[in-house]
Write an enzyme that holds these catalytic residues in place. Structure first.
Site, mmCIF file in Angstrom:
data_model
loop_
_atom_site.group_PDB
_atom_site.id
_atom_site.type_symbol
_atom_site.label_atom_id
_atom_site.label_comp_id
_atom_site.label_asym_id
_atom_site.label_seq_id
_atom_site.Cartn_x
_atom_site.Cartn_y
_atom_site.Cartn_z
ATOM 1 N N ASP A 1 0.836 -1.209 0.000
ATOM 2 C CA ASP A 1 0.000 0.000 0.000
ATOM 3 C C ASP A 1 0.869 1.257 0.000
ATOM 4 O OD1 ASP A 1 -2.255 -1.681 0.226
ATOM 5 O OD2 ASP A 1 -1.930 -1.815 2.384
ATOM 6 N N HIS B 1 -4.974 -3.658 5.716
ATOM 7 C CA HIS B 1 -4.681 -3.938 4.308
ATOM 8 C C HIS B 1 -5.890 -4.561 3.619
ATOM 9 C CE1 HIS B 1 -2.659 -4.988 0.648
ATOM 10 N NE2 HIS B 1 -3.029 -6.243 0.804
HETATM 11 P P1 NAD Z 1 0.055 -18.566 -4.936
HETATM 12 O O1 NAD Z 1 -1.110 -19.489 -4.969
HETATM 13 O O2 NAD Z 1 0.754 -18.255 -6.200
HETATM 14 O O3 NAD Z 1 1.150 -19.114 -3.917
HETATM 15 C C1 NAD Z 1 0.828 -19.522 -2.636
HETATM 16 C C2 NAD Z 1 1.777 -20.623 -2.229
HETATM 17 O O4 NAD Z 1 1.464 -20.991 -0.896
HETATM 18 C C3 NAD Z 1 1.689 -21.892 -3.099
HETATM 19 O O5 NAD Z 1 2.963 -22.224 -3.607
HETATM 20 C C4 NAD Z 1 1.171 -22.941 -2.138
HETATM 21 O O6 NAD Z 1 1.680 -24.240 -2.391
HETATM 22 C C5 NAD Z 1 1.681 -22.391 -0.822
HETATM 23 N N1 NAD Z 1 1.002 -22.942 0.344
HETATM 24 C C6 NAD Z 1 -0.323 -23.154 0.524
HETATM 25 N N2 NAD Z 1 -0.526 -23.696 1.745
HETATM 26 C C7 NAD Z 1 0.691 -23.788 2.331
HETATM 27 C C8 NAD Z 1 1.136 -24.246 3.590
HETATM 28 N N3 NAD Z 1 0.292 -24.743 4.505
HETATM 29 N N4 NAD Z 1 2.453 -24.185 3.857
HETATM 30 C C9 NAD Z 1 3.314 -23.691 2.956
HETATM 31 N N5 NAD Z 1 2.963 -23.249 1.742
HETATM 32 C C10 NAD Z 1 1.661 -23.305 1.446
HETATM 33 O O7 NAD Z 1 -0.446 -17.211 -4.240
HETATM 34 P P2 NAD Z 1 0.319 -15.797 -4.200
HETATM 35 O O8 NAD Z 1 -0.093 -14.991 -5.354
HETATM 36 O O9 NAD Z 1 1.762 -16.030 -3.946
HETATM 37 O O10 NAD Z 1 -0.365 -15.144 -2.900
HETATM 38 C C11 NAD Z 1 -0.137 -15.667 -1.617
HETATM 39 C C12 NAD Z 1 -0.930 -14.893 -0.572
HETATM 40 O O11 NAD Z 1 -0.450 -13.538 -0.485
HETATM 41 C C13 NAD Z 1 -2.425 -14.778 -0.883
HETATM 42 O O12 NAD Z 1 -3.167 -14.971 0.300
HETATM 43 C C14 NAD Z 1 -2.576 -13.341 -1.366
HETATM 44 O O13 NAD Z 1 -3.869 -12.837 -1.185
HETATM 45 C C15 NAD Z 1 -1.567 -12.651 -0.494
HETATM 46 N N6 NAD Z 1 -1.125 -11.327 -0.953
HETATM 47 C C16 NAD Z 1 -0.914 -10.364 0.002
HETATM 48 C C17 NAD Z 1 -0.474 -9.108 -0.359
HETATM 49 C C18 NAD Z 1 -0.219 -8.063 0.682
HETATM 50 O O14 NAD Z 1 -0.104 -6.878 0.336
HETATM 51 N N7 NAD Z 1 -0.066 -8.406 1.947
HETATM 52 C C19 NAD Z 1 -0.251 -8.804 -1.713
HETATM 53 C C20 NAD Z 1 -0.470 -9.798 -2.656
HETATM 54 C C21 NAD Z 1 -0.917 -11.066 -2.266
HETATM 55 C C1 LMR Z 2 -2.954 -6.575 -3.055
HETATM 56 O O1 LMR Z 2 -3.207 -5.550 -2.428
HETATM 57 O O2 LMR Z 2 -2.545 -6.559 -4.232
HETATM 58 C C2 LMR Z 2 -3.075 -7.905 -2.355
HETATM 59 O O3 LMR Z 2 -3.676 -7.769 -1.103
HETATM 60 C C3 LMR Z 2 -3.717 -8.958 -3.182
HETATM 61 C C4 LMR Z 2 -5.177 -8.732 -3.414
HETATM 62 O O4 LMR Z 2 -5.948 -9.665 -3.188
HETATM 63 O O5 LMR Z 2 -5.570 -7.652 -3.853
#
Ligand code: NAD
Ligand code: LMR
Length: 335
Positions: free
Chosen positions: A170, A197
């Site tokens: 953010d 967030h």
């Molecule tokens: P993704 O599906 O590409 O990757 C997630 C990974 O987590 C996969 O490789 C999966 O195998 C692994 N996983 C699932 N359960 C698990 C466990 N118990 N132990 C270990 N690994 C495990 O998803 P992504 O795009 O990398 O997103 C991951 C998370 O981050 C989502 O919840 C998404 O919403 C979040 N996210 C947060 C922000 C933020 O600003 N905080 C930004 C973007 C995404």
């Molecule tokens: C973001 O802000 O890009 C992440 O929290 C992923 C989402 O679900 O928007």
């Protein structure tokens, strides 16, 4: 020779450095869309001595790949049944494990799946590396941080200064979008983003960035809306293939670098983060993002918000309503 100096230059440009210190970092969810580029960027961070990569699938392959990069840190990958081994000796644990959004979903729609993931990973972390700093990227961050905190509390090892919700994306977006309007380098237009967030819980304090003061009226509202819903922009553009991964990996590496510099003893490392906070505790909001000074003990100092405009006060009101519900939902999951 060229490659080595190129990697060093890239690392130097990417990350601020401070006095060297050995730090082991574990990434949980290292095989995913965020986990892979995040692991790459952490391999470039000169503060990282050992990088442990864990996922329920694919981590050894990512580790083998990343380990060939010619920076000093060692990299090791761990199979699904080696979670505790991956956490041994960790001083910082970064967690992008869990499912991402698809178009039409809110972050809260991820709750039921990701709450169990965070509960289980936090349980292992509390057992094996209770003093490590835990940085949670998994959504919905607003609820996942309370869940992890309660897990640590029940294990008798809770240190509120060491659990962070990573809200850096953010901050990155606010600064980038603002620079897109006023011109110049985003590094010269840092923006403090407070609250949580997700959607309306994200509150950028543009009044505290001098360059933003001339943005008023509809243009101001549009800018705030873009920061609050920047995640949706990416989810829609990816059309079912997930949410932000590359910008998040950058933001995650940026936050981790700030934490590592604080741990290494650098003074004045201040960035917004979603942490256990006294600011609105008396209103039942135990977790809140505001500027935090990072140091060897984690969130060493939590800064108050400073002066807000009437518009920002209105955004804050909506933020607090949403945040309170998200936090209660997190706690209720473990009741
Ligand atoms: P993704 O599906 O590409 O990757 C997630 C990974 O987590 C996969 O490789 C999966 O195998 C692994 N996983 C699932 N359960 C698990 C466990 N118990 N132990 C270990 N690994 C495990 O998803 P992504 O795009 O990398 O997103 C991951 C998370 O981050 C989502 O919840 C998404 O919403 C979040 N996210 C947060 C922000 C933020 O600003 N905080 C930004 C973007 C995404
Ligand atoms: C973001 O802000 O890009 C992440 O929290 C992923 C989402 O679900 O928007």
């Amino acid at each position: 020779m060229f490659a080595r100096s190129a990697a060093r230059k890239l690392a130097a440009r990417q990350f601020s450095t401070s006095a060297a210190r050995n730090i082991n970092v574990t990434v949980l969810g290292a095989g995913g869309g965020i986990g892979q580029p995040l692991s790459l960027l952490l391999k470039l961070d000169p503060h990282v001595t050992k990088l442990n990569l864990y996922d329920i699938r694919g981590a050894p392959g990512v580790a083998a790949d990343v380990s060939h990069i010619d920076t000093a840190s060692e990299v090791e990958g761990f199979e699904a049944d080696k979670l505790e081994e991956a956490l041994e000796g960790a001083e910082v644990i970064v967690v992008p494990a869990g499912v991402p959004r698809k178009p039409g979903m809110s972050r809260d729609d991820l709750f039921s799946t990701n709450a169990s993931v965070i509960r289980d990973l936090a349980t292992a972390a509390a057992k094996v590396a209770p003093k490590a700093h835990l940085c949670i990227i998994t959504n919905p961050v607003n609820s996942m941080v309370p869940i992890a905190s309660r897990v640590y509390d029940r294990a008798g090892v809770y240190d509120p200064k060491r659990i962070f919700g990573v809200s850096t994306l953010d901050v990155v977006r606010a600064s980038r979008f603002l620079a897109g309007i006023v011109g110049g380098d985003p590094a010269d237009t840092p923006v403090t983003v407070i609250g949580g967030h997700s959607g309306e819980t994200i509150v950028p304090l543009f009044s505290q960035t001098p360059a933003a003061k001339r943005i008023t009226g509809e243009a101001y509202k549009k800018l705030v809306h873009r920061v609050q819903f920047g995640g949706d922009e990416v989810v829609q553009a990816k059309a079912g293939a997930g949410s932000a991964t590359l910008s998040m990996a950058y933001a995650g590496a940026k936050f981790t670098n700030a934490l590592l510099r604080g741990i290494a003893g650098e003074k004045g490392v201040i960035t917004p983060s979603y942490v256990r906070s006294p600011l609105y505790e008396n209103e039942g909001i135990e977790f809140f993002a505001s500027n935090v000074e990072l140091g060897p003990n984690g969130a060493e100092k939590i800064y108050p918000l400073g002066q807000l405009t009437a518009e920002e006060e209105e955004y804050l009101k909506a933020c607090k309503d949403g945040l309170k519900k998200n936090i209660q939902k997190g706690f209720a999951f473990l009741d």
